[in-house]
Write a protein that holds these residues in place. Sequence first.
Motif, PDB file in Angstrom:
ATOM      1  N   ASN B 291      14.122  11.688 118.859  1.00  0.00           N
ATOM      2  CA  ASN B 291      12.669  11.647 118.925  1.00  0.00           C
ATOM      3  C   ASN B 291      12.188  10.912 120.155  1.00  0.00           C
ATOM      4  N   PRO B 292      10.955  11.190 120.600  1.00  0.00           N
ATOM      5  CA  PRO B 292      10.364  10.342 121.640  1.00  0.00           C
ATOM      6  C   PRO B 292      10.209   8.921 121.088  1.00  0.00           C
ATOM      7  N   VAL B 293      10.230   7.927 121.996  1.00  0.00           N
ATOM      8  CA  VAL B 293      10.265   6.526 121.573  1.00  0.00           C
ATOM      9  C   VAL B 293       9.033   6.137 120.765  1.00  0.00           C
ATOM     10  N   HIS B 294       7.892   6.698 121.122  1.00  0.00           N
ATOM     11  CA  HIS B 294       6.667   6.267 120.451  1.00  0.00           C
ATOM     12  C   HIS B 294       6.264   7.187 119.310  1.00  0.00           C
ATOM     13  N   ASN B 295       7.207   7.921 118.773  1.00  0.00           N
ATOM     14  CA  ASN B 295       6.927   8.760 117.606  1.00  0.00           C
ATOM     15  C   ASN B 295       6.571   7.870 116.415  1.00  0.00           C
ATOM     16  N   ASN B 296       5.601   8.292 115.622  1.00  0.00           N
ATOM     17  CA  ASN B 296       5.155   7.467 114.494  1.00  0.00           C
ATOM     18  C   ASN B 296       6.089   7.661 113.309  1.00  0.00           C
ATOM     19  N   CYS B 297       7.152   6.847 113.259  1.00  0.00           N
ATOM     20  CA  CYS B 297       8.162   7.029 112.214  1.00  0.00           C
ATOM     21  C   CYS B 297       7.674   6.557 110.855  1.00  0.00           C
ATOM     22  N   VAL B 298       6.703   5.646 110.832  1.00  0.00           N
ATOM     23  CA  VAL B 298       6.182   5.183 109.539  1.00  0.00           C
ATOM     24  C   VAL B 298       5.510   6.342 108.823  1.00  0.00           C
ATOM     25  N   GLN B 299       4.684   7.061 109.607  1.00  0.00           N
ATOM     26  CA  GLN B 299       4.011   8.228 109.039  1.00  0.00           C
ATOM     27  C   GLN B 299       5.024   9.259 108.562  1.00  0.00           C
ATOM     28  N   ASP B 300       6.074   9.466 109.356  1.00  0.00           N
ATOM     29  CA  ASP B 300       7.104  10.443 108.991  1.00  0.00           C
ATOM     30  C   ASP B 300       7.750  10.089 107.676  1.00  0.00           C
ATOM     31  N   ALA B 301       8.057   8.787 107.503  1.00  0.00           N
ATOM     32  CA  ALA B 301       8.746   8.378 106.271  1.00  0.00           C
ATOM     33  C   ALA B 301       7.867   8.659 105.059  1.00  0.00           C
ATOM     34  N   VAL B 302       6.593   8.346 105.187  1.00  0.00           N
ATOM     35  CA  VAL B 302       5.684   8.570 104.055  1.00  0.00           C
ATOM     36  C   VAL B 302       5.548  10.062 103.765  1.00  0.00           C
ATOM     37  N   ILE B 303       5.361  10.856 104.846  1.00  0.00           N
ATOM     38  CA  ILE B 303       5.220  12.310 104.666  1.00  0.00           C
ATOM     39  C   ILE B 303       6.450  12.877 103.964  1.00  0.00           C
ATOM     40  N   LEU B 304       7.629  12.477 104.447  1.00  0.00           N
ATOM     41  CA  LEU B 304       8.854  13.025 103.884  1.00  0.00           C
ATOM     42  C   LEU B 304       9.011  12.650 102.419  1.00  0.00           C
ATOM     43  N   SER B 305       8.660  11.399 102.071  1.00  0.00           N
ATOM     44  CA  SER B 305       8.769  10.981 100.669  1.00  0.00           C
ATOM     45  C   SER B 305       7.855  11.817  99.789  1.00  0.00           C
TER      46      SER B 305
END
Lengths: 219, 613
Positions: B291-305
């Motif tokens: 991923n690009p460094v500034h990808n919003n991984c917090v949002q990703d984790a919530v979406i995936l859950s």
Amino acid sequence: MLERVFLLLCFLPVLAAETCKPNTPNGHKVRLSIKTALGAEAYDWNENERFLFQSTMAYAMRNLKGENFTVSNIVVCDETPRVSFWFVVTSPNDPSKVVSKGEVEEAVRKSRNRINQAFMLSDSTLEFIGILPTLAAPVEPPTPTWLIVFGVVMGMVLAGIVILLALSFVQKKRKKNKKADVEEEEDDEGTQVQTAENGATRVDYYNNSFADDERFTHM
Amino acid sequence: MKLLLPNPELDLRIPSYADLERMEKETKDGPQWDNKAQYILTCVGFCIGLGNVWRFPYLCQSHGGGAFLIPYLILLVLEGMPLLLLEFAIGQRLRKGSVGVWRAISPYLTGVGIASMLVSFLVGLYYNTLIGWILWYLFNSFQEPLPWTQCPLNDSKTEFVSECQRSSTVDYYFYRVSLNSTTSIADSGGIHPPIVVCLLAAWTVVAICCIRGISTSGKAVYVTAILPYIVLAIFLIRGLTLKGAVNGIKFLFIPDVKELMKPTTWLDAGAQVFYAFGLAWGGLISFSSYNPVHNNCVQDAVILSVVTGLTSVYAATVTYSIIGFRATEKYDTCISDNILTLTNTFDLPEMNITSNNYEAALSSLNTSYPDVLPGLGIQTCDLQSLLSEGVEGTGLAFIVFTEAITKMPGSPVWSVLFFVMLLCLGLSTLFGNIEGVVVPLKDLKLVPKNFPQEALTGLTCVVSFIISLLFAQRSGIHWVTLFDNFAGSVPLLTIGLFEMIAVVYIYGIDRFNEDIAFMVGRKPCIFWQVTWRFISPLTVLVILVFYLVTQAQETLTYLVWDASSEMFPALTSVTYPSWIYAVIFLLAGVPSLAVPVYALCRLIFVCCRKHLF
């Protein structure tokens, strides 16, 4: 002479009545499920239908033995509302003699299809208790279908692999030629450091930081 | 309570923020995602696998129906989501696969990455065997009538083969025709050729999809991740129009709140959340590193859950509508058979007894002829027991569902759709698996540096195919069950625990918070802090301990389909032979112990080197 004939005629129905009864050794039970098979178009079981049965069985016996069986040789008794009954077959030459169970079974098996069709029923709705229908063999196509599908899928996948490998090989060759041209034009020292850090063109698929790793890890 | 173990030279091993910004600006040579959607779809595909279709609905129904959703959702939020964000963030920050990440945090922790690789490899072996079976059924679905609707005739052609007669056509087709299964895991029985062919097909399909890493698998996920949702929708619509579907859905969702009091419910929910998210396999860390460094991984984790939770419920609804249909069909058939028996025995006119007055007729006949009735063989027809029949795991897909499909009009179409869906679900999970095996192999420098990616993937697939021939034996189904129970349970929990300890207490939770602030723009809130530090590690530890304790107490058994047993056609329970314990240790013990053993070896090695100098 006339007296003998008269006596014989009197005996006949009695004899017939004696030979046909439930669980008689040479008799067969028949069960029809007309409503299950035909639903709204079901016909009622009456004397005419019984007559049809007798004539169909006589036909079956004729088919097997060649003797002149008639309707009166098929004796039906013990009819129930289920529509089930017992029958025995008497020999045309000697009405007191009952045809053996085995021969009746053979006749039924031989002409089973015709008997079924006369009543618009099937093996499961026109049952002769004790005579098992020969089961239909499972449908099997000449070449197993799964092999054909497998062949198609494998063909496509292998073709795909070959194409991908060929494409990547061509791409690498093109990149190598391009880099060789670029190196000749640029300054030697600068590019040497560059190419040393980035490795050969095949590093394309490695994680970028993999190259940095070499500087940092001590083991 | 900011415990932090000393970790010298950490800064030398990981890229600094300046390095990350620089790498971001340069043209990248490494693999990367074409767009964000590809990344999300790959992660969704990895998380949503066969277990969502055949494990979650069973757990849901057996642990109190709708009430099971409560512990499942609670643990999803408390256990699954924090670990998910942890893996996403650490991969995105350190830009490496699973071995690289843990080695960068501390060289002593390389064992965690090695354990992940071993688990991914072992699970991949048996998972692809399941794909092989799915392919077999898929290939055989292109015919009318479907081959599992017919029994073969015996030699005299008057009856069906007795094994088939006594059980059912679908059972016979699965256990005898497809697998030719033996009655014991010790009895190998030789190789069964159709399965070898299907395994070959399965591994070549996986090879072509993964051959260039995410540049090929990233394209494949557009199909493998989206198609299952479409097929589930089609089945939902079809299922709801079938008679009896509502019975199934009611059976699934009627809550039994008493089940919430039992600890096993919570344990099963926790374990299911863990496995459902594909945590500790190493694949997610690898995917995030592209991923690009500034990808919003917090949002990703919530979406995936959220997506995983919703998909589990969705798949459970569809599954149980089909199960409800099948159970109702069987119930109706049972009643009709009984009615026929009664009608024939008492020579009553046809249509006298119907399903409406069946009960009344039965009781009146019982009072009139009490001694005749028991000898007739009238079966008790119970809808509830039919609904709970054989509805877990392979039994669900290959027996229950295939039977239900044969009763739908146009069965080959439904069969093809169903097995294509299962194929896609399994393949998308396998992409993550292969990623979790190939990238560590490169990181561990087990292959020469200039080895092309295609060759490495191809080699992995070839070696895996050869080893998975173990499952192509006639006893293969027992080996698959063994791997399913042991290779993917204890090791994953152990690795997950070590991961959390490593990031929170060895990498440092403060440093981790700053990393996320750098990447996303905001420090993670108090929820994440509490779960990372206490709640999630504690939950995983509790589940692990309880699991070990319960397993150690039981004698281990497995189920076989044995025609000579008294329980036939139900599966018979058999105890494992004693040498199985060695195999179980290899499957579960070796990956779990890889972490401490590697750390110990390295410690000894470093000490020896110091002493020598």
